[in-house]
Motif scaffolding. Sequence first.
Motif, PDB file in Angstrom:
ATOM      1  N   ILE A 133       0.820  -1.215   0.000  1.00 29.60           N
ATOM      2  CA  ILE A 133       0.000   0.000   0.000  1.00 29.60           C
ATOM      3  C   ILE A 133       0.856   1.267   0.000  1.00 29.60           C
ATOM      4  N   THR A 134       1.859   1.319   0.867  1.00 28.12           N
ATOM      5  CA  THR A 134       2.693   2.532   0.942  1.00 28.12           C
ATOM      6  C   THR A 134       3.343   2.874  -0.401  1.00 28.12           C
ATOM      7  N   PRO A 135       3.984   1.909  -1.095  1.00 29.25           N
ATOM      8  CA  PRO A 135       4.585   2.258  -2.395  1.00 29.25           C
ATOM      9  C   PRO A 135       3.564   2.768  -3.406  1.00 29.25           C
ATOM     10  N   LYS A 136       2.357   2.206  -3.373  1.00 28.95           N
ATOM     11  CA  LYS A 136       1.325   2.631  -4.327  1.00 28.95           C
ATOM     12  C   LYS A 136       0.790   4.027  -3.991  1.00 28.95           C
ATOM     13  N   ILE A 137       0.715   4.337  -2.705  1.00 28.53           N
ATOM     14  CA  ILE A 137       0.311   5.695  -2.312  1.00 28.53           C
ATOM     15  C   ILE A 137       1.368   6.697  -2.769  1.00 28.53           C
ATOM     16  N   VAL A 138       2.637   6.341  -2.601  1.00 30.68           N
ATOM     17  CA  VAL A 138       3.728   7.211  -3.074  1.00 30.68           C
ATOM     18  C   VAL A 138       3.606   7.437  -4.578  1.00 30.68           C
ATOM     19  N   GLU A 139       3.343   6.381  -5.322  1.00 28.05           N
ATOM     20  CA  GLU A 139       3.199   6.487  -6.778  1.00 28.05           C
ATOM     21  C   GLU A 139       2.016   7.378  -7.160  1.00 28.05           C
ATOM     22  N   THR A 140       0.912   7.248  -6.427  1.00 32.46           N
ATOM     23  CA  THR A 140      -0.275   8.065  -6.716  1.00 32.46           C
ATOM     24  C   THR A 140       0.011   9.545  -6.461  1.00 32.46           C
ATOM     25  N   LYS A 159      12.655  -2.838   7.941  1.00 33.88           N
ATOM     26  CA  LYS A 159      12.205  -3.984   7.139  1.00 33.88           C
ATOM     27  C   LYS A 159      11.966  -3.598   5.677  1.00 33.88           C
ATOM     28  N   TYR A 160      11.630  -2.319   5.449  1.00 34.24           N
ATOM     29  CA  TYR A 160      11.294  -1.869   4.092  1.00 34.24           C
ATOM     30  C   TYR A 160      12.098  -0.614   3.735  1.00 34.24           C
ATOM     31  N   PRO A 161      13.409  -0.706   3.749  1.00 34.97           N
ATOM     32  CA  PRO A 161      14.233   0.491   3.506  1.00 34.97           C
ATOM     33  C   PRO A 161      14.025   1.110   2.126  1.00 34.97           C
ATOM     34  N   SER A 162      13.794   0.275   1.115  1.00 32.80           N
ATOM     35  CA  SER A 162      13.625   0.811  -0.246  1.00 32.80           C
ATOM     36  C   SER A 162      12.335   1.626  -0.363  1.00 32.80           C
ATOM     37  N   VAL A 163      11.298   1.227   0.386  1.00 35.78           N
ATOM     38  CA  VAL A 163      10.027   1.966   0.371  1.00 35.78           C
ATOM     39  C   VAL A 163      10.213   3.331   1.036  1.00 35.78           C
ATOM     40  N   VAL A 164      10.923   3.333   2.152  1.00 39.02           N
ATOM     41  CA  VAL A 164      11.199   4.585   2.867  1.00 39.02           C
ATOM     42  C   VAL A 164      12.019   5.523   1.986  1.00 39.02           C
ATOM     43  N   GLU A 165      13.037   4.965   1.358  1.00 38.44           N
ATOM     44  CA  GLU A 165      13.911   5.763   0.494  1.00 38.44           C
ATOM     45  C   GLU A 165      13.139   6.342  -0.687  1.00 38.44           C
ATOM     46  N   LYS A 166      12.264   5.536  -1.270  1.00 34.21           N
ATOM     47  CA  LYS A 166      11.468   6.006  -2.404  1.00 34.21           C
ATOM     48  C   LYS A 166      10.533   7.139  -1.987  1.00 34.21           C
ATOM     49  N   ALA A 167       9.878   6.975  -0.848  1.00 32.61           N
ATOM     50  CA  ALA A 167       8.971   8.022  -0.357  1.00 32.61           C
ATOM     51  C   ALA A 167       9.721   9.334  -0.184  1.00 32.61           C
ATOM     52  N   TYR A 168      10.919   9.252   0.370  1.00 39.14           N
ATOM     53  CA  TYR A 168      11.723  10.453   0.610  1.00 39.14           C
ATOM     54  C   TYR A 168      12.202  11.081  -0.701  1.00 39.14           C
ATOM     55  N   LYS A 169      12.701  10.259  -1.601  1.00 34.18           N
ATOM     56  CA  LYS A 169      13.248  10.775  -2.861  1.00 34.18           C
ATOM     57  C   LYS A 169      12.179  11.401  -3.751  1.00 34.18           C
ATOM     58  N   GLU A 170      10.931  11.000  -3.572  1.00 38.81           N
ATOM     59  CA  GLU A 170       9.837  11.572  -4.365  1.00 38.81           C
ATOM     60  C   GLU A 170       9.354  12.908  -3.797  1.00 38.81           C
ATOM     61  N   GLY A 171      10.008  13.388  -2.733  1.00 39.20           N
ATOM     62  CA  GLY A 171       9.686  14.711  -2.198  1.00 39.20           C
ATOM     63  C   GLY A 171       8.733  14.721  -1.024  1.00 39.20           C
ATOM     64  N   ASN A 172       8.384  13.540  -0.528  1.00 40.08           N
ATOM     65  CA  ASN A 172       7.508  13.457   0.637  1.00 40.08           C
ATOM     66  C   ASN A 172       8.325  13.580   1.923  1.00 40.08           C
ATOM     67  N   LEU A 173       7.678  13.981   2.999  1.00 38.18           N
ATOM     68  CA  LEU A 173       8.350  13.994   4.291  1.00 38.18           C
ATOM     69  C   LEU A 173       8.261  12.608   4.918  1.00 38.18           C
ATOM     70  N   ASP A 285      -9.371  10.632  -6.201  1.00 40.87           N
ATOM     71  CA  ASP A 285     -10.551  11.503  -6.128  1.00 40.87           C
ATOM     72  C   ASP A 285     -10.393  12.565  -5.040  1.00 40.87           C
ATOM     73  N   ILE A 286      -9.747  12.190  -3.938  1.00 43.54           N
ATOM     74  CA  ILE A 286      -9.506  13.148  -2.851  1.00 43.54           C
ATOM     75  C   ILE A 286      -8.618  14.285  -3.342  1.00 43.54           C
ATOM     76  N   ILE A 287      -7.530  13.936  -4.011  1.00 39.97           N
ATOM     77  CA  ILE A 287      -6.592  14.953  -4.510  1.00 39.97           C
ATOM     78  C   ILE A 287      -7.288  15.894  -5.488  1.00 39.97           C
ATOM     79  N   MET A 288      -8.034  15.329  -6.432  1.00 38.62           N
ATOM     80  CA  MET A 288      -8.706  16.161  -7.440  1.00 38.62           C
ATOM     81  C   MET A 288      -9.767  17.061  -6.809  1.00 38.62           C
ATOM     82  N   ALA A 289     -10.516  16.522  -5.844  1.00 40.32           N
ATOM     83  CA  ALA A 289     -11.568  17.316  -5.194  1.00 40.32           C
ATOM     84  C   ALA A 289     -10.974  18.467  -4.381  1.00 40.32           C
ATOM     85  N   ILE A 290      -9.867  18.201  -3.707  1.00 37.04           N
ATOM     86  CA  ILE A 290      -9.197  19.261  -2.934  1.00 37.04           C
ATOM     87  C   ILE A 290      -8.724  20.371  -3.870  1.00 37.04           C
TER      88      ILE A 290
END
Length: 310
Positions: A133-140, A159-173, A285-290
Amino acid sequence: MKMIKNNNEKRIYMKKGNILILIILLILSGILGYNINSKIKSNTNVKKESVKNMNNGDLVQQEKTLPKKEEREVYDILGKSNKLTTNQWKAMEQWRSDVVKLSKENKEEVYTNGYNKEKMVALTFDDGPDSNITPKIVETLTQYNVNGNFFFIGEKVWKYPSVVEKAYKEGNLVLSHSYNHVELNKLSEGKIKNEMEKGEEEIFNIIGKKPSLIRPPYGAIDKNVIEAAKSEGNKIILWSIDTLDWSQMEKENIQKNIIDNLRPGEIILMHSNEDKIATLEALPDIIMAIKEKGYEIVTLDKLLNVEAYK
């Protein structure tokens, strides 16, 4: 003898004439000197006055350009679920009332929402990372050109270092949700700090930065937790909209809790762990509505005007 007398008289007259000329010159030089000094003093005073005026002008200008500290109204926390029992609702309402009070009393340490004038909101996601779920939310988020804020649990981070790294590199906190996901207000001061430090350390091992924003699990805070966070250089981040995606796991209810309640400065609570499929499905839909409502989706450091990392 007469010639000598005449010569002597001439010399005397010449001396007197020279003395008279000298006196006249001295008088003239005195007058000129006075005028020159007066002009110099006058010019100096003008310069001093000009400098003074310039300085005063600069001070006035500086006072005008210094940003005023904006007042932040602390919102009531909104969001509903029809899956909670009466007793659960009563407990939640009491918790909401308590943390709003704590936030009002500790505005620089506890944030339930951001500032109220600009139309900005922050999307936050708790309880990750995971492998799905986390990687897909990052992608969205990347797909819709927005950034989110992930409060990760320390024992999951390694346990999931690559997911954490991806989230960070995509500009998320990438922020802390403690290490073991326990209620911090039930721990001793030493154990509270240990939970904070270990959670930060796991994040540091992957992104090279220690977060300065923490979300205590379950929003379980009291004065001891606030003081411990402050001593660790952390600010506590809660929320002003609860999507209750952990209770009523329905896409429509998650969206409704956000769109019907949107106010400037909202901190919106969602989750990114294994079973939050409805949250993932609702996100586009949440992003577009906001955005359609004229709001900008930002990271917490921008929303709150604070540092995200130490």
